[in-house]
Design a protein around this motif. Structure first.
Motif, PDB file in Angstrom:
ATOM      1  N   LEU A  49       5.866  11.304  -5.496  1.00 30.75           N
ATOM      2  CA  LEU A  49       7.061  10.633  -5.996  1.00 30.75           C
ATOM      3  C   LEU A  49       7.827   9.982  -4.841  1.00 30.75           C
ATOM      4  O   LEU A  49       8.000  10.573  -3.776  1.00 30.75           O
ATOM      5  CB  LEU A  49       7.949  11.670  -6.693  1.00 30.75           C
ATOM      6  N   GLY A  50       8.243   8.765  -5.088  1.00 30.85           N
ATOM      7  CA  GLY A  50       9.135   8.108  -4.143  1.00 30.85           C
ATOM      8  C   GLY A  50      10.496   7.945  -4.814  1.00 30.85           C
ATOM      9  O   GLY A  50      10.560   7.637  -5.998  1.00 30.85           O
ATOM     10  N   VAL A  51      11.547   8.172  -4.076  1.00 22.96           N
ATOM     11  CA  VAL A  51      12.880   8.113  -4.688  1.00 22.96           C
ATOM     12  C   VAL A  51      13.745   7.118  -3.921  1.00 22.96           C
ATOM     13  O   VAL A  51      13.694   7.049  -2.690  1.00 22.96           O
ATOM     14  CB  VAL A  51      13.543   9.510  -4.677  1.00 22.96           C
ATOM     15  N   ILE A  52      14.473   6.270  -4.663  1.00 28.09           N
ATOM     16  CA  ILE A  52      15.503   5.439  -4.043  1.00 28.09           C
ATOM     17  C   ILE A  52      16.819   5.903  -4.664  1.00 28.09           C
ATOM     18  O   ILE A  52      17.063   5.662  -5.847  1.00 28.09           O
ATOM     19  CB  ILE A  52      15.299   3.951  -4.361  1.00 28.09           C
ATOM     20  N   ASP A  77       8.408  10.271  -0.550  1.00 25.54           N
ATOM     21  CA  ASP A  77       9.027   9.128   0.108  1.00 25.54           C
ATOM     22  C   ASP A  77      10.482   9.034  -0.336  1.00 25.54           C
ATOM     23  O   ASP A  77      10.808   9.243  -1.506  1.00 25.54           O
ATOM     24  CB  ASP A  77       8.256   7.858  -0.289  1.00 25.54           C
ATOM     25  N   TYR A  78      11.323   8.733   0.598  1.00 25.26           N
ATOM     26  CA  TYR A  78      12.741   8.613   0.286  1.00 25.26           C
ATOM     27  C   TYR A  78      13.209   7.325   0.937  1.00 25.26           C
ATOM     28  O   TYR A  78      13.407   7.265   2.145  1.00 25.26           O
ATOM     29  CB  TYR A  78      13.486   9.832   0.840  1.00 25.26           C
ATOM     30  N   SER A  79      13.315   6.265   0.152  1.00 21.15           N
ATOM     31  CA  SER A  79      13.604   4.963   0.740  1.00 21.15           C
ATOM     32  C   SER A  79      15.011   4.526   0.386  1.00 21.15           C
ATOM     33  O   SER A  79      15.601   4.994  -0.587  1.00 21.15           O
ATOM     34  CB  SER A  79      12.622   3.910   0.227  1.00 21.15           C
ATOM     35  N   ALA A  80      15.508   3.563   1.181  1.00 21.22           N
ATOM     36  CA  ALA A  80      16.855   3.060   0.943  1.00 21.22           C
ATOM     37  C   ALA A  80      16.837   1.899  -0.039  1.00 21.22           C
ATOM     38  O   ALA A  80      17.751   1.732  -0.839  1.00 21.22           O
ATOM     39  CB  ALA A  80      17.490   2.626   2.256  1.00 21.22           C
ATOM     40  N   THR A  81      15.783   1.103   0.003  1.00 18.46           N
ATOM     41  CA  THR A  81      15.737  -0.065  -0.875  1.00 18.46           C
ATOM     42  C   THR A  81      14.427  -0.096  -1.645  1.00 18.46           C
ATOM     43  O   THR A  81      13.445   0.542  -1.255  1.00 18.46           O
ATOM     44  CB  THR A  81      15.822  -1.372  -0.055  1.00 18.46           C
ATOM     45  N   PHE A  82      14.422  -0.880  -2.731  1.00 15.85           N
ATOM     46  CA  PHE A  82      13.212  -0.963  -3.547  1.00 15.85           C
ATOM     47  C   PHE A  82      12.024  -1.581  -2.792  1.00 15.85           C
ATOM     48  O   PHE A  82      10.912  -1.057  -2.881  1.00 15.85           O
ATOM     49  CB  PHE A  82      13.509  -1.747  -4.828  1.00 15.85           C
ATOM     50  N   SER A  88       5.617   1.887   0.012  1.00 19.76           N
ATOM     51  CA  SER A  88       4.966   3.198   0.005  1.00 19.76           C
ATOM     52  C   SER A  88       3.935   3.295  -1.116  1.00 19.76           C
ATOM     53  O   SER A  88       2.937   3.991  -0.996  1.00 19.76           O
ATOM     54  CB  SER A  88       6.003   4.315  -0.110  1.00 19.76           C
ATOM     55  N   ILE A  89       4.179   2.554  -2.205  1.00 18.38           N
ATOM     56  CA  ILE A  89       3.145   2.511  -3.253  1.00 18.38           C
ATOM     57  C   ILE A  89       1.943   1.745  -2.739  1.00 18.38           C
ATOM     58  O   ILE A  89       0.791   2.158  -2.913  1.00 18.38           O
ATOM     59  CB  ILE A  89       3.694   1.842  -4.542  1.00 18.38           C
ATOM     60  N   GLU A  90       2.223   0.643  -2.041  1.00 19.96           N
ATOM     61  CA  GLU A  90       1.120  -0.162  -1.499  1.00 19.96           C
ATOM     62  C   GLU A  90       0.294   0.649  -0.515  1.00 19.96           C
ATOM     63  O   GLU A  90      -0.914   0.510  -0.440  1.00 19.96           O
ATOM     64  CB  GLU A  90       1.670  -1.412  -0.819  1.00 19.96           C
ATOM     65  N   LEU A  91       0.955   1.493   0.255  1.00 20.12           N
ATOM     66  CA  LEU A  91       0.246   2.311   1.239  1.00 20.12           C
ATOM     67  C   LEU A  91      -0.362   3.545   0.585  1.00 20.12           C
ATOM     68  O   LEU A  91      -0.932   4.386   1.255  1.00 20.12           O
ATOM     69  CB  LEU A  91       1.193   2.737   2.355  1.00 20.12           C
ATOM     70  N   ASP A  92      -0.180   3.669  -0.704  1.00 16.15           N
ATOM     71  CA  ASP A  92      -0.731   4.783  -1.465  1.00 16.15           C
ATOM     72  C   ASP A  92      -0.078   6.108  -1.116  1.00 16.15           C
ATOM     73  O   ASP A  92      -0.663   7.160  -1.318  1.00 16.15           O
ATOM     74  CB  ASP A  92      -2.253   4.883  -1.256  1.00 16.15           C
ATOM     75  N   LYS A  93       1.155   6.023  -0.567  1.00 13.30           N
ATOM     76  CA  LYS A  93       1.863   7.263  -0.276  1.00 13.30           C
ATOM     77  C   LYS A  93       2.533   7.794  -1.545  1.00 13.30           C
ATOM     78  O   LYS A  93       2.687   8.995  -1.717  1.00 13.30           O
ATOM     79  CB  LYS A  93       2.921   7.036   0.814  1.00 13.30           C
ATOM     80  N   ALA A  94       2.970   6.853  -2.392  1.00  9.32           N
ATOM     81  CA  ALA A  94       3.647   7.276  -3.613  1.00  9.32           C
ATOM     82  C   ALA A  94       2.925   6.719  -4.837  1.00  9.32           C
ATOM     83  O   ALA A  94       2.320   5.653  -4.784  1.00  9.32           O
ATOM     84  CB  ALA A  94       5.086   6.794  -3.605  1.00  9.32           C
ATOM     85  N   ASP A  95       2.923   7.510  -5.913  1.00  8.53           N
ATOM     86  CA  ASP A  95       2.325   7.046  -7.163  1.00  8.53           C
ATOM     87  C   ASP A  95       3.405   6.523  -8.098  1.00  8.53           C
ATOM     88  O   ASP A  95       3.119   5.751  -9.005  1.00  8.53           O
ATOM     89  CB  ASP A  95       1.607   8.200  -7.872  1.00  8.53           C
ATOM     90  N   VAL A 118      12.032   3.337 -13.361  1.00  3.33           N
ATOM     91  CA  VAL A 118      10.814   4.034 -12.936  1.00  3.33           C
ATOM     92  C   VAL A 118       9.711   3.002 -12.750  1.00  3.33           C
ATOM     93  O   VAL A 118       9.452   2.199 -13.647  1.00  3.33           O
ATOM     94  CB  VAL A 118      10.382   5.080 -13.987  1.00  3.33           C
ATOM     95  N   ALA A 119       9.103   2.985 -11.564  1.00  4.33           N
ATOM     96  CA  ALA A 119       7.955   2.098 -11.314  1.00  4.33           C
ATOM     97  C   ALA A 119       6.728   2.960 -11.057  1.00  4.33           C
ATOM     98  O   ALA A 119       6.795   3.927 -10.307  1.00  4.33           O
ATOM     99  CB  ALA A 119       8.243   1.211 -10.108  1.00  4.33           C
ATOM    100  N   VAL A 120       5.614   2.621 -11.721  1.00  3.78           N
ATOM    101  CA  VAL A 120       4.422   3.466 -11.629  1.00  3.78           C
ATOM    102  C   VAL A 120       3.251   2.661 -11.067  1.00  3.78           C
ATOM    103  O   VAL A 120       3.056   1.499 -11.430  1.00  3.78           O
ATOM    104  CB  VAL A 120       4.015   3.986 -13.022  1.00  3.78           C
ATOM    105  N   ASN A 121       2.496   3.291 -10.203  1.00  3.56           N
ATOM    106  CA  ASN A 121       1.247   2.695  -9.722  1.00  3.56           C
ATOM    107  C   ASN A 121       0.176   2.970 -10.773  1.00  3.56           C
ATOM    108  O   ASN A 121      -0.255   4.101 -10.950  1.00  3.56           O
ATOM    109  CB  ASN A 121       0.876   3.344  -8.381  1.00  3.56           C
ATOM    110  N   ALA A 122      -0.253   1.902 -11.448  1.00  6.51           N
ATOM    111  CA  ALA A 122      -1.138   2.108 -12.603  1.00  6.51           C
ATOM    112  C   ALA A 122      -2.611   1.917 -12.272  1.00  6.51           C
ATOM    113  O   ALA A 122      -3.421   1.677 -13.156  1.00  6.51           O
ATOM    114  CB  ALA A 122      -0.723   1.190 -13.742  1.00  6.51           C
ATOM    115  N   ILE A 123      -2.974   2.048 -10.998  1.00 10.93           N
ATOM    116  CA  ILE A 123      -4.403   1.901 -10.673  1.00 10.93           C
ATOM    117  C   ILE A 123      -5.197   2.996 -11.373  1.00 10.93           C
ATOM    118  O   ILE A 123      -6.215   2.756 -11.989  1.00 10.93           O
ATOM    119  CB  ILE A 123      -4.614   1.953  -9.147  1.00 10.93           C
ATOM    120  N   ASN A 124      -4.713   4.213 -11.271  1.00  8.75           N
ATOM    121  CA  ASN A 124      -5.336   5.290 -12.027  1.00  8.75           C
ATOM    122  C   ASN A 124      -4.546   5.455 -13.329  1.00  8.75           C
ATOM    123  O   ASN A 124      -3.452   6.004 -13.346  1.00  8.75           O
ATOM    124  CB  ASN A 124      -5.309   6.570 -11.196  1.00  8.75           C
ATOM    125  N   GLY A 125      -5.116   4.933 -14.399  1.00 15.26           N
ATOM    126  CA  GLY A 125      -4.402   4.860 -15.669  1.00 15.26           C
ATOM    127  C   GLY A 125      -3.923   6.194 -16.185  1.00 15.26           C
ATOM    128  O   GLY A 125      -2.792   6.327 -16.655  1.00 15.26           O
TER     129      GLY A 125
END
Lengths: 373, 305
Positions: A49-52, A77-82, A88-95, A118-125
């Motif tokens: 999980l990544g949280v903003i 992941d704990y980021s300041a901006t979207f 972090s999703i691109e780097l596959d750190k967060a789903d 909520v944004a989800v990485n949908a590569i793995n459905g």
């Protein structure tokens, strides 16, 4: 009868003399049954999980804690901006990314509602679907908590609410293994039965021994029966080993009786072995028969309802599953194991399976030619 | 007649091309005869055997084995023939004893009933009866295969290239066994690519490209060799052959062991003519002699005709 007895004796001698067959027969089911049910679990855990958090309030922290403590999510992941978070999703750190807007608690208190993103990485459905479902459930729950804390309930609820309580019948704890182990056992018995039977007659063709059989007055049905019975015994042994593992390791005790399982398994195996023998009457080399039987059993297994429910398949695929013997056995296994069904309950399955057995075996006998053109 | 074959045709279709394996052959074999079918690889020997043992359906013509037609009465034929395919095809993972028991069982006889029949051969492999068939030597495998083909007392025995890949001593033994079987009244059809084995048969058919070139007793095949055969030898055999073949008078010249076998186109030519042909080569130790042709010379001549 005497002829058949000698054929059986010869087959058994050959099988028992081949150490690799015995090894495959016992080690393969054990490994499959000990590893697969534990590893192939539909419950998704450890979703990253990544949280903003634009709010940094007690409410937002409570929400995040609630999500993490559910056990399904790991805060990665704990980021300041979207844009940072999407990285972090691109780097596959967060789903999955949860964005909590600024003034989350203020707006919640003042306006009695708020929006989360909520944004989800949908590569793995499967992971994406279940992950977002979980997080929604948790947020709903959180929402309920806040309502109970904040809203002074009037004597009459201004908005009628329906609360849903589910009760899982036949598998009260939704234990995934109880559901999976019988299915994997069916897959196993199918693979062993069809591939051994498919290879056997071809082996005789490759070795040339079939020539000697063909010049003898032996009858076609005797020859096919002589091949079918030993493999039936072997596959039954594998089934027994599997049922013992299911009971000892997973504590799965069928609600129905073992005799129902064995009764249906016998008919099922006659059908599957007939299918294997049919392949081997067509194939010229073990390679051909192996590849074809592998291909077809894979399709049988994937369309059997073992991994994905038949009901959720498209109409045409559901029609195909009706011609798939594996789907019947998986259904029967689950019915007997979990629901305690008896012979009377599985009557339609028995009739269908008898049909498969007669169909495959007669085709195999008809297609086995002692004389080539 | 143990076997009659009339205008038998067999075609194979490979990639839309039709290959004629048997081009309408006819012959017959007497009861108790050893009939040899001799021809190079791909001549159609195995196809013929597979038709006669009911493993293959012919495309035309007719054949009977022990009075039964291969077309309609093949079930009776299976009871009465013994077949030993060219490739060793017993169960390699069963022992000698188990193989024999199995083949007796599938023909519905017991070893004890027919033991007399195979005794002589089986006694030679009996010391190895608990050994797996796959671990036997070539000659032993041969004997076991023969026992298994004989266990049900067949009236006609088909042996497809039984001596291919077998050493000279075992080959000799094998033929001796066949002659003993013949005295028991079994008709034997045997195919072989070795021409020297032709002399051991009662009659031989020379087959090439799906047709018989001749069917005769070995003696009459030799008798039919009308030309005078010369054997020539010198120090440089290769150059000798080149020299001889250059001459327009020469019909054929084959290397044959330590000699070249030579025939003239015109049979009135004499030793002096051959000496004259060889002379320009300046060979040392030249030996020239007129000899009796053997069966191989006859086949070489027939095959080039």
């Amino acid at each position: 009868m005497r002829m058949l007895k000698f054929l059986l004796q010869k087959e058994l001698q050959q099988i028992l003399r081949d150490p690799s067959i015995i090894r495959i027969l016992f080690i393969m089911p054990m490994i499959q049954l000990l590893i697969l049910p534990l590893a192939a679990d539909y419950e998704i855990k450890n979703i990253n999980l990544g949280v903003i958090d634009h709010d940094h309030s007690q409410y937002s922290r409570n929400l995040i804690n609630k999500i993490i403590s559910s056990g399904y999510f790991r805060l990665k992941d704990y980021s300041a901006t979207f844009p940072q978070a999407i990285k972090s999703i691109e780097l596959d750190k967060a789903d999955l990314i949860l964005e909590i807007p600024g003034h989350f608690d203020r707006d919640l208190i003042q306006e009695n509602n708020n929006t989360l993103f909520v944004a989800v990485n949908a590569i793995n459905g499967i992971k994406a679907g279940l992950g977002s479902a979980y997080i929604q459930a948790i947020i709903n729950d959180y929402n309920q908590d806040i309502r109970t804390q904040w809203i002074q309930f009037p004597r009459f609820n201004p908005q009628p609410m329906i609360e849903v309580v589910t009760n899982n019948w036949y598998n009260p704890n939704m234990n995934y293994r109880v559901f999976m182990v019988p299915g994997i056992l069916v897959m196993l018995v199918t693979m062993i039965g069809s591939s051994f039977a498919a290879n056997n007659i071809v082996r005789e063709k490759e070795m040339g021994t079939i020539e000697q059989i063909n010049v003898s007055p032996i009858k076609k049905y005797q020859f096919i029966l002589g091949k079918l019975i030993p493999f039936l015994v072997l596959a039954m042994t594998v089934l027994t080993v599997g049922l013992i593992i299911a009971r000892v390791v997973y504590g799965i005790v069928p609600l129905g009786s073992y005799s129902t399982i064995y009764f249906f398994a016998t008919i099922y195996l006659i059908a599957i072995l007939g299918f294997g023998l049919l392949l081997s009457t067509y194939a010229q080399t073990q390679q051909q028969s192996m590849l074809v039987s592998f291909f077809i059993t894979m399709i049988f297994n994937l369309l059997s309802g073992l991994y994905t429910p038949i009901e959720s398949m498209p109409e045409w695929a559901q029609i195909i599953t009706r011609f798939n013997p594996v789907s019947y056995f998986i259904e029967v296994m689950r019915m007997v194991m979990l629901k305690g069904s008896g012979i009377a309950d599985i009557r339609p399955h028995i009739i269908a399976m008898l049909g498969f057995a007669v169909f495959f075996n007669s085709w195999a006998i008809l297609n086995y030619r002692k004389r080539s053109v | 007649m143990a076997v009659t074959v009339q205008d038998l045709v067999k075609n194979y279709t490979v990639k839309k091309k039709t290959i004629e394996a048997l081009k309408g052959i006819s012959f017959s074999v007497e009861k108790g005869e050893i009939f040899g079918i001799i021809g190079p690889d791909g001549a159609g020997k195995t196809s013929l055997f597979r038709i006669l043992t009911t493993l293959l359906e012919p495309d035309g013509g007719s054949a009977t084995v022990d009075g039964c037609s291969v077309k309609d009465e093949y079930l009776q034929i299976r009871q009465r023939v013994g077949y030993m395919p060219g490739k060793f095809s017993l169960y390699q993972d069963l022992t000698v004893q188990e193989n024999l028991e199995f083949f007796a069982a599938i023909f519905n006889v017991s070893i004890a009933d027919n033991y007399e029949y195979i005794k002589e051969i089986y006694e030679q492999i009996a010391p190895f009866k608990d050994r797996k068939a796959g671990q036997l030597s070539g000659g032993m495998k041969q004997k076991l295969a023969l026992c298994c083909a004989l266990i049900h007392k067949p009236t006609v025995l088909f042996l497809d290239e039984p001596t291919t890949g077998v050493d000279a001593v075992s080959r000799k033994e094998f033929w001796e066994m066949l002659h003993r079987l013949k005295t028991q009244g079994i008709t034997i059809l045997v195919s072989t690519p070795y021409m020297d084995e032709a002399g051991l048969c009662d009659r031989v058919g020379l087959i090439q490209k799906g047709a018989f070139l001749s069917i005769e007793t070995p003696q009459s095949i030799i008798r039919d060799f009308k030309k005078t055969l010369w054997s020539v030898r010198a120090d440089d055999m290769y150059r000798l052959m080149e020299t001889i073949l250059k001459s327009p008078l020469i019909n054929s010249c084959y290397p044959f062991g330590q000699y070249h076998h030579v025939t003239f186109k015109d049979d009135t030519k004499k030793q002096s003519d051959l000496e004259a042909i060889v002379a320009p080569g300046n060979f040392k130790d030249v030996e020239i002699a007129a000899i009796q042709p053997n069966i191989e010379d006859c086949f070489m001549a027939l095959m080039t005709e």
